[in-house]
Every structure is written in structure tokens, then in C-alpha cells.
Design an enzyme around this catalytic site. Sequence first.
Site, PDB file in Angstrom:
ATOM      1  N   ASP A  50       0.817  -1.218   0.000  1.00 54.44           N
ATOM      2  CA  ASP A  50       0.000   0.000   0.000  1.00 54.44           C
ATOM      3  C   ASP A  50       0.852   1.270   0.000  1.00 54.44           C
ATOM      4  O   ASP A  50       0.508   2.255  -0.671  1.00 54.44           O
ATOM      5  CB  ASP A  50      -0.933   0.029   1.219  1.00 54.44           C
ATOM      6  N   ASN A  92      -4.634  -2.164  -4.476  1.00 55.61           N
ATOM      7  CA  ASN A  92      -5.924  -2.196  -3.788  1.00 55.61           C
ATOM      8  C   ASN A  92      -5.885  -1.285  -2.562  1.00 55.61           C
ATOM      9  O   ASN A  92      -6.454  -1.597  -1.528  1.00 55.61           O
ATOM     10  CB  ASN A  92      -6.300  -3.631  -3.391  1.00 55.61           C
ATOM     11  N   ASP A 325     -11.044  -1.877  11.190  1.00 48.97           N
ATOM     12  CA  ASP A 325      -9.990  -2.829  10.798  1.00 48.97           C
ATOM     13  C   ASP A 325      -9.664  -3.788  11.946  1.00 48.97           C
ATOM     14  O   ASP A 325      -9.636  -5.009  11.766  1.00 48.97           O
ATOM     15  CB  ASP A 325      -8.720  -2.081  10.350  1.00 48.97           C
ATOM     16  N   GLU A 353     -11.310  -4.793   1.173  1.00 51.46           N
ATOM     17  CA  GLU A 353     -10.495  -5.664   0.322  1.00 51.46           C
ATOM     18  C   GLU A 353     -11.312  -6.800  -0.288  1.00 51.46           C
ATOM     19  O   GLU A 353     -11.024  -7.310  -1.366  1.00 51.46           O
ATOM     20  CB  GLU A 353      -9.321  -6.229   1.118  1.00 51.46           C
ATOM     21  N   HIS A 397      -5.366  -9.079   3.405  1.00 49.05           N
ATOM     22  CA  HIS A 397      -4.339  -9.197   4.449  1.00 49.05           C
ATOM     23  C   HIS A 397      -4.918  -9.447   5.833  1.00 49.05           C
ATOM     24  O   HIS A 397      -4.396 -10.246   6.602  1.00 49.05           O
ATOM     25  CB  HIS A 397      -3.469  -7.939   4.444  1.00 49.05           C
ATOM     26  N   ARG A 398      -6.029  -8.767   6.137  1.00 49.35           N
ATOM     27  CA  ARG A 398      -6.562  -8.911   7.498  1.00 49.35           C
ATOM     28  C   ARG A 398      -7.256 -10.255   7.706  1.00 49.35           C
ATOM     29  O   ARG A 398      -7.360 -10.732   8.839  1.00 49.35           O
ATOM     30  CB  ARG A 398      -7.502  -7.753   7.848  1.00 49.35           C
ATOM     31  N   LYS A 423       0.147  -6.444   1.823  1.00 48.17           N
ATOM     32  CA  LYS A 423      -0.546  -5.149   1.682  1.00 48.17           C
ATOM     33  C   LYS A 423      -0.128  -4.177   2.785  1.00 48.17           C
ATOM     34  O   LYS A 423       0.076  -2.989   2.525  1.00 48.17           O
ATOM     35  CB  LYS A 423      -2.063  -5.355   1.692  1.00 48.17           C
TER      36      LYS A 423
HETATM   37  O1  LIG Z   1      -8.272   6.697   6.545  1.00 49.02           O
HETATM   38  C1  LIG Z   1      -7.701   5.618   6.740  1.00 49.02           C
HETATM   39  O2  LIG Z   1      -6.483   5.519   6.971  1.00 49.02           O
HETATM   40  C2  LIG Z   1      -8.517   4.383   6.734  1.00 49.02           C
HETATM   41  C3  LIG Z   1      -9.879   4.444   6.941  1.00 49.02           C
HETATM   42  C4  LIG Z   1     -10.722   3.236   7.093  1.00 49.02           C
HETATM   43  O3  LIG Z   1     -11.529   3.124   5.943  1.00 49.02           O
HETATM   44  P1  LIG Z   1     -13.097   3.582   5.875  1.00 49.02           P
HETATM   45  O4  LIG Z   1     -13.174   5.019   6.204  1.00 49.02           O
HETATM   46  O5  LIG Z   1     -13.441   3.282   4.447  1.00 49.02           O
HETATM   47  O6  LIG Z   1     -13.839   2.721   6.867  1.00 49.02           O
HETATM   48  C5  LIG Z   1      -9.887   1.964   7.274  1.00 49.02           C
HETATM   49  O7  LIG Z   1     -10.676   0.826   7.093  1.00 49.02           O
HETATM   50  C6  LIG Z   1      -8.716   1.940   6.318  1.00 49.02           C
HETATM   51  O8  LIG Z   1      -7.948   0.765   6.480  1.00 49.02           O
HETATM   52  C7  LIG Z   1      -7.801   3.100   6.574  1.00 49.02           C
HETATM   53  C1  LIG Z   2      -9.560  -1.300   4.390  1.00 43.89           C
HETATM   54  C2  LIG Z   2      -8.235  -1.247   4.385  1.00 43.89           C
HETATM   55  O1  LIG Z   2      -7.478  -0.482   3.568  1.00 43.89           O
HETATM   56  P1  LIG Z   2      -7.808   0.516   2.360  1.00 43.89           P
HETATM   57  O2  LIG Z   2      -9.243   0.952   2.489  1.00 43.89           O
HETATM   58  O3  LIG Z   2      -6.843   1.644   2.535  1.00 43.89           O
HETATM   59  O4  LIG Z   2      -7.546  -0.258   1.118  1.00 43.89           O
HETATM   60  C3  LIG Z   2      -7.450  -2.048   5.383  1.00 43.89           C
HETATM   61  O5  LIG Z   2      -6.218  -1.853   5.454  1.00 43.89           O
HETATM   62  O6  LIG Z   2      -8.020  -2.878   6.114  1.00 43.89           O
END
Ligand SMILES: O=C(O)C1=C[C@@H](OP(=O)(O)O)[C@@H](O)[C@H](O)C1
Ligand SMILES: C=C(OP(=O)(O)O)C(=O)O
Length: 438
Positions: A50, A92, A325, A353, A397-398, A423
Site C-alpha cells: 500500500d 488495492n 480494521d 479488500e 491481508h486482514r 498489503k
Molecule cells: O483513513 C484511513 O487511513 C482508513 C480508513 C478506514 O476506511 P473507511 O473510512 O473506508 O472505513 C480503514 O478501514 C482503512 O484501512 C484506513
Molecule cells: C480497508 C483497508 O485499507 P484501504 O481501504 O486503505 O484499502 C485495510 O487496510 O483494512
Amino acid sequence: MPPFLDLAPIRAARGELRLPGSKSVSIRALMLAALADGETQLSGLLDSDDTRVMREALKACGVVIEEQGAGAWRVRGGLQFPKREAELFVGNSGLSIRTLVAVLAFMGGHYRLSGVPRMHQRPIGDLVDALRPLGAQIHYLQQDGYPPLAIEPAQGRADAPVRVRGDASSQFLTGILQSAPLLARERHLVIEVDGELISKPYIDLSVALMQRFGVTVQRDVGASGAPRFTVPAGARYRAPGAFAVEGDASSASYFLALGALAGGPVRVFGMGRSSLQGDVRFAEVMAAMGAQLEQGDDWTEVRSPGLANGFRPKAIDADFNHIPDAAMTVAVVALFADGPSVLRNIGSWRVKETDRIAAMAAELTKLGAVVDTGPDFLRIEPPASLRSAAIDTYDDHRMAMSFSLAACGGMPLRINEPACVAKTFPDYFAQLAALTEA
Ligand SMILES: O=C(O)C1=C[C@@H](OP(=O)(O)O)[C@@H](O)[C@H](O)C1
Ligand SMILES: C=C(OP(=O)(O)O)C(=O)O
């Protein structure tokens, strides 16, 4: 990495770990440093899929980003990116594409953004709809509302407050906030959220990091009662000189859960009381489920008697919208609880994801749990004893990291396609092995 990984039953786990850098902070810091006047020395930056796509995208826009050692990067920024034409691949990474689109829409250039097939199923329409009234020229290249996208120079601009929906993802609002200095050149920029805002701690993180880069966001409540954000006219990012990325609180959740299930103590460094990330609150969930928690400014430790000595986590029924998350880790801990658990208000799982509610339900069921799902909840009734299974990971990944904890159930476990951890946490399984005893 091989197509699957066989994990031996985990009987005990103890030790210490330095966390990899936070994904959410790393990607924000790269963007803010790229837009800031001056040079920023970033340290502790996460090195993963990422953060790599974000770094490469900014470089393709002409931003000078140079590696100076492990996790150390120098970024030379400015409010205008040097290259006005670029093809960007964002894998992604939801956070990367959503923040890039909001900024590039006002860069005056021609950009194309695409990702892996799943990225082309993740919504971005609410962001595009919010940016178009500001003159943004954004075109869908396949399906309306989804990447891939083409961006052309913005034209004209209504002088009205920006309105953005935040009920599918908070990342749309984060993108607009980060692009504010491009939009607030002559007048204050006012952003109002339409309807519900999910994943709120990520907005707190965005505002806190913008402040570190010299831009103050004022927060209040608009006439409709919705959150409102104001960025003053003429606001500009200034490079803070050095910026250290804190450890990843979502990545910490796997090890804190390990301490709770396998006894510990497990101590993680890089995340503690002074962390900015919302997922630090996962530690409180472990405490609520009966584990012992200790925390310093920069470390967190969890221990318990351990499943092997009769410990059973307390079942939990709670709203997990603030830690979407880390809530996946809670779902796997719930496999061992003393009764059914319910994770509520997690509808955003459906557009991440993978459809994480469906994936989580399918794999928990393989292990023997009785699972019920709805549009935005997951109910997990633990089995009397866990069945051995081959867990599918859905390129998430999670899924891979949270399900590895099921090996605390005393049976062998297979994790299919474990390489998806790249990721956000490429050496996750090596770190796990270093702390566990079979
Ligand atoms: O702003 C961020 O760093 C993130 C916001 C969250 O997404 P959502 O706002 O779509 O829930 C989270 O799930 C993602 O892994 C990271
Ligand atoms: C949802 C996630 O990431 P992103 O939305 O940034 O792809 C994650 O890291 O669980």
C-alpha cells in the site's frame, strides 16, 4: 511465499515486537510531505504494497522522494506537482486512490488511476460527486461510481460549501480535507458532511496530521447538525523538517490478541497512550474481554492466564464502527469466548479488500462457529472445540492475519495464499513465529 502456510497449534506466546509503521499515517505523511513547501525527512515509514503504490504514484507525478535507509525517506514537496500527465496504478489501496483523486483533481493535469480488479469494485462515487461542483473533471473509464478514472484540469468553481457523504467510507472526507490548500487559495473552504460519518477516528487522524504539516482545520457543527470543517484562505502545508511515523495500531491488534489468547505477556513497541490512530482502542476491547492490559506512551502489553490454562475471553456485544480494521481481530478472538458475540455497525466491511462480512462468516463457519450476518453485523457463536480447516484469505491481508490466531485453538491450521499480508505487513508470519511456542 508458498500457496499455503501450515501453522502448528500455538500453545503459548510471549515476547516483544517493534511494530511496522502505520499504514494510515505513512500514506497521509507521504501526501502531506509531497504538498508541503520544503523538505520532509520521514522515518519509520511502512514498507508494504500500500505504501509503495502511494510512493510510486507521487513519484510519477514528479515529486522527488528518495530512500535514505530502512523506513527513511526524503520528500521534496510543493503545492504544485511537477508532472502534469501520469498513469497511476494504486493496487488495492483505498486510502491511496481516494486521497490522490481529491488532490489530482485540482493539480491542473491529466491523470489516469487504476488498480487491481477488486479496486474497480470499491465505490468512489461519493467523492467524485463532492468534487464535481468544485469544477473537478473526473471521468469513469468503466463503471459509473468506480475506478478506473481519468482526471482532466478542473474548470470553473462554485463558491459553495463542499458537501460529501461519509457513510460508505471516511476516506472521501480525508481526501477533500487534504486537498483543502489547493481549494482555499482565496476564500475559506467549508466542508460539510451529508448524513452519517463512519470510521470517525480516521478523520481525527487526518486533522491531526494536517496540523503537523502547518494547516489548522476548524471543526464545528453545521446548520443541519452534521460535522463541518473549515480551512482558512491561504492555508499552505509547511514541511515539518523531520516526521516520525508511529507503529501500526491495526497490525498491533494481532499480537495483543495473541497475548490474550496464548497467555503472553506480549508487548508491542511503537503504539501506546500517545498514538494518534483510532485502532489503539482495540486494547480496551481485549481488557473488556478479560485480558490484562498495561500501556505506556509508546508501548502496549497484554497478558492472560491463556486458553491452555482455562482462560476464556468474555463474549462481547458492541458497536465497532470506530475500529473497523481491528474489529476483524475481535471476530476471531470471539471464536474462543464464553458465549455468543455480536459485532455491530460494521457495514463498511462489505466494500473493503473483499466483502469482509461474508468472508469472515464463511471461514469462521469452517472452524465450527455458528455465524449469523446482516447488512452491517456479525454474530458469532463459538464451537465447543474448533475444527481444523484450510482458511481462504480472499486476497485480504486482514483475513490472513486475524485467522492465524485461530491456531491458538490447539489444532493445526492452514492459511491459503498467505502472501496477501504484503498489503500492510510483509513479514507478519515471521514475526508471529518468533513469539509463539508450538
Ligand atoms: O483513513 C484511513 O487511513 C482508513 C480508513 C478506514 O476506511 P473507511 O473510512 O473506508 O472505513 C480503514 O478501514 C482503512 O484501512 C484506513
Ligand atoms: C480497508 C483497508 O485499507 P484501504 O481501504 O486503505 O484499502 C485495510 O487496510 O483494512
